[in-house]
Design a protein around this motif. Structure first.
Motif, PDB file in Angstrom:
ATOM      1  N   ARG A  42       1.454  -1.395  -0.104  1.00 54.86           N
ATOM      2  CA  ARG A  42      -0.014  -0.140  -0.205  1.00 54.86           C
ATOM      3  C   ARG A  42       1.122   1.030   0.127  1.00 54.86           C
ATOM      4  N   GLU A  45       2.366   1.860  -3.263  1.00 53.15           N
ATOM      5  CA  GLU A  45       1.315   1.826  -4.341  1.00 53.15           C
ATOM      6  C   GLU A  45       0.775   3.285  -4.012  1.00 53.15           C
ATOM      7  N   THR A  46       0.702   4.025  -3.248  1.00 53.75           N
ATOM      8  CA  THR A  46       0.792   5.806  -2.457  1.00 53.75           C
ATOM      9  C   THR A  46       1.812   6.165  -3.481  1.00 53.75           C
TER      10      THR A  46
END
Length: 175
Positions: A42, A45-46
Motif C-alpha cells: 500500500r 502504491e501510494t
C-alpha cells in the motif's frame, strides 16, 4: 475577453498547480514510510500514485503560464515589474519541479520498488536492506529531506507568484 482569460488562468492554476503542490508535499513522508517497510504494498502504491499526480499535473500546468501570458497581453501589462517577476518566478518554479523534484521522486520510487523486490525475495525488512543502485537512496534519509526542501521551495515560489498576482504592486485597481 480579458475576464474570460483571467478566469481560465486562475482555474488552471488551481486545478493544475494545487494537486502538484499537495502531492509533492506528501511524497517525502510517504517515501520514508515505504522505505521503512519494503513489504508494504500500500505504501508503494501510494508513492506511485503521488508521483503520477505530480507528473500528469505538471504537464497540465503549462496551461497556467500560457493563459497568464494571454491574459497579460489582453490587459496590456506585459511590461509591469510585478508581472515580469511573476513570470521569472514561475520559470524558476517549473525548473525546480522538472530538475529537482520529479527526478528525485523517480529515484525514491525506484528505490522503493527495488527494496520491495528484495523484501519479497527474503531480505531483512527490519533493516531496510536493499541491493544495487537502490542501496544509497534507501539508506540515506537525506534524500527525502532534500526532496522535501526542493518541494518546499517549489511551493514557496508558487505562493510568491500568487501573492504578486493578488497584490500587483503599482496596479490601478486600488487593491
Amino acid at each position: 475577453m480579458t475576464k474570460f482569460l483571467l478566469v481560465l488562468h486562475v482555474l488552471a492554476a488551481i486545478v493544475a498547480v494545487g494537486p502538484v503542490a499537495v502531492a509533492a508535499s506528501m511524497f517525502p513522508p510517504s517515501a520514508r514510510r515505504a522505505l521503512a517497510d519494503p513489504g508494504d504494498q500500500r505504501a508503494a502504491e501510494t508513492l506511485r500514485l503521488l508521483h503520477r499526480i505530480c507528473r500528469v499535473y505538471a504537464g497540465l500546468g503549462i496551461a497556467v503560464p500560457v493563459l497568464g501570458f494571454a491574459t497579460a497581453m489582453s490587459m496590456g501589462v506585459l511590461d509591469d515589474a510585478w508581472l515580469i517577476a511573476s513570470m521569472a518566478l514561475t520559470g524558476i518554479a517549473a525548473a525546480v519541479l522538472l530538475a529537482l523534484v520529479l527526478p528525485r521522486q523517480e529515484e525514491l520510487l525506484e528505490a522503493v520498488e527495488a527494496a520491495d523486490g528484495t523484501a519479497a525475495a527474503g531480505a531483512d525488512a527490519t533493516t531496510g536492506a536493499t541491493t544495487g543502485a537502490a542501496t544509497g537512496v534507501a539508506t540515506d534519509s537525506r534524500v527525502t529531506v532534500r526532496l522535501a526542501m526542493f518541494t518546499g521551495i517549489f511551493n514557496l515560489l508558487w505562493a510568491t507568484v500568487t501573492i504578486l498576482m493578488i497584490v500587483r504592486p503599482g496596479s490601478t485597481t486600488g487593491a
